[in-house]
Design a protein around this motif. Structure first.
Motif, PDB file in Angstrom:
ATOM      1  N   ASP A 159     -10.031  -6.826   6.289  1.00  0.00           N
ATOM      2  CA  ASP A 159     -10.716  -6.272   5.122  1.00  0.00           C
ATOM      3  C   ASP A 159     -11.995  -7.022   4.724  1.00  0.00           C
ATOM      4  O   ASP A 159     -12.963  -6.395   4.293  1.00  0.00           O
TER       5      ASP A 159
ATOM      6  N   GLU B 233       0.830  -1.203   0.000  1.00  0.00           N
ATOM      7  CA  GLU B 233       0.000   0.000   0.000  1.00  0.00           C
ATOM      8  C   GLU B 233       0.868   1.258   0.000  1.00  0.00           C
ATOM      9  O   GLU B 233       0.600   2.221  -0.724  1.00  0.00           O
TER      10      GLU B 233
ATOM     11  N   GLY C 118      -7.128  -7.550  -0.461  1.00  0.00           N
ATOM     12  CA  GLY C 118      -6.843  -6.885   0.802  1.00  0.00           C
ATOM     13  C   GLY C 118      -6.122  -7.785   1.787  1.00  0.00           C
ATOM     14  O   GLY C 118      -5.574  -8.828   1.445  1.00  0.00           O
TER      15      GLY C 118
ATOM     16  N   LYS D  33      -9.749   0.873  -2.704  1.00  0.00           N
ATOM     17  CA  LYS D  33      -9.550   0.897  -1.260  1.00  0.00           C
ATOM     18  C   LYS D  33      -8.617   2.039  -0.867  1.00  0.00           C
ATOM     19  O   LYS D  33      -8.885   2.768   0.103  1.00  0.00           O
ATOM     20  N   ASN D  34      -7.528   2.202  -1.608  1.00  0.00           N
ATOM     21  CA  ASN D  34      -6.543   3.232  -1.257  1.00  0.00           C
ATOM     22  C   ASN D  34      -7.109   4.640  -1.357  1.00  0.00           C
ATOM     23  O   ASN D  34      -6.553   5.572  -0.773  1.00  0.00           O
TER      24      ASN D  34
ATOM     25  N   PRO E 213     -17.232  -0.029   4.398  1.00  0.00           N
ATOM     26  CA  PRO E 213     -17.244   1.398   4.710  1.00  0.00           C
ATOM     27  C   PRO E 213     -18.637   2.006   4.562  1.00  0.00           C
ATOM     28  O   PRO E 213     -19.441   1.550   3.746  1.00  0.00           O
TER      29      PRO E 213
ATOM     30  N   SER F 215      -9.378   4.485   2.319  1.00  0.00           N
ATOM     31  CA  SER F 215      -9.005   3.764   3.536  1.00  0.00           C
ATOM     32  C   SER F 215      -8.507   4.685   4.641  1.00  0.00           C
ATOM     33  O   SER F 215      -8.157   5.850   4.412  1.00  0.00           O
ATOM     34  N   HIS F 216      -8.452   4.146   5.847  1.00  0.00           N
ATOM     35  CA  HIS F 216      -7.907   4.856   7.001  1.00  0.00           C
ATOM     36  C   HIS F 216      -6.450   5.234   6.774  1.00  0.00           C
ATOM     37  O   HIS F 216      -6.000   6.315   7.144  1.00  0.00           O
ATOM     38  N   ARG F 217      -5.701   4.336   6.131  1.00  0.00           N
ATOM     39  CA  ARG F 217      -4.293   4.623   5.862  1.00  0.00           C
ATOM     40  C   ARG F 217      -4.164   5.711   4.804  1.00  0.00           C
ATOM     41  O   ARG F 217      -3.279   6.562   4.873  1.00  0.00           O
TER      42      ARG F 217
ATOM     43  N   VAL G  53     -11.609   5.600   9.054  1.00  0.00           N
ATOM     44  CA  VAL G  53     -12.728   5.347   8.149  1.00  0.00           C
ATOM     45  C   VAL G  53     -13.757   4.538   8.937  1.00  0.00           C
ATOM     46  O   VAL G  53     -13.425   3.577   9.620  1.00  0.00           O
TER      47      VAL G  53
ATOM     48  N   PHE H 221     -11.910   1.666  11.307  1.00  0.00           N
ATOM     49  CA  PHE H 221     -10.493   1.404  11.088  1.00  0.00           C
ATOM     50  C   PHE H 221      -9.719   2.674  11.436  1.00  0.00           C
ATOM     51  O   PHE H 221     -10.099   3.775  11.015  1.00  0.00           O
TER      52      PHE H 221
ATOM     53  N   PHE I  48     -13.920  -3.923   2.043  1.00  0.00           N
ATOM     54  CA  PHE I  48     -12.598  -3.576   1.512  1.00  0.00           C
ATOM     55  C   PHE I  48     -12.040  -4.716   0.667  1.00  0.00           C
ATOM     56  O   PHE I  48     -11.337  -4.483  -0.318  1.00  0.00           O
TER      57      PHE I  48
END
Length: 203
Positions: free
Chosen positions: A164, A22, A160, A184-185, A169, A188-190, A147, A127, A176
């Motif tokens: 995931d 990621e 994932g 996802k990217n 979400p 996502s939370h990240r 998220v 997340f 995910f």
């Protein structure tokens, strides 16, 4: 005032192949080379803190001191509202087995606890991701991303990693694990934490 990153190579302090992939995708457009902790044979430090920020700091500073490179560490997990926000910072610990991490087991454990709790559905969850960028001189910058979603059972999807397959979400009909990496990217939370890191240290 935030410190700006001015190099062309960054160490991502993780042995998790999914997280590393990621980060490589997120940093790719910036022209910054990403190297993982496993590639440099770094040991994983003990995560002794009880917060995402505390554990991310441990990992980032240990990797930066060991290599002399700026190091980015992530500590992330899932908080399930009906379980008093567990597993939270212990998300990976719930997956630990003598043979390594088994997230299928961890998701089944979480589902069993939700069923036992009697909490009505939807089972709300979140997340969380904390990123710490540390320099060899001890300075660091911290950002957090989130998220919100719901815990889905049975699990759905094949992509994932981690939790995931059970995380859908808010506003989505897919988990995910049913999304592409790019989809996802984007949410996502990240990715949320990464956008904040870009604004703070890379713009």
């Amino acid at each position: 005032m935030s410190r700006k990153f001015d190099g062309d190579r960054i160490l991502v302090a993780t042995h998790n192949a999914g997280k590393l992939e990621e980060m490589q995708e997120l940093f790719g457009p910036l022209g910054i080379a990403v190297v993982g902790a496993k590639e440099l044979n770094l040991e994983e430090p003990d995560e002794t803190e009880d917060t995402f920020i505390g554990n991310a700091r441990i990992k980032a500073h240990a990797a930066s001191r060991a290599t002399g490179l700026p190091a980015l560490a992530d500590d992330s997990g899932i908080q399930v509202a009906a379980l008093d926000n567990a597993p939270g910072v212990y998300t990976a610990d719930w997956a630990e087995t003598p043979d390594g991490r088994d997230f299928l087991m961890a998701m089944e454990k979480t589902h069993a606890l939700l069923e036992k709790s009697g909490a009505p559905q939807p089972w709300n969850c979140r997340f969380c991701a904390t990123l710490v960028l540390a320099w060899p001189d001890g300075h660091d910058e911290v950002v957090e991303g989130f998220v919100d979603g719901t815990f889905q059972w049975p699990m759905r999807g094949e992509t994932g990693h981690g939790y995931d397959p059970i995380f859908q979400p808010i506003g989505e009909t897919r988990t995910f694990a049913e999304m592409t990496h790019d989809e996802k990217n984007a949410i996502s939370h990240r990715a949320d934490a990464f956008k904040k890191l870009l604004a703070k240290c890379f713009d």
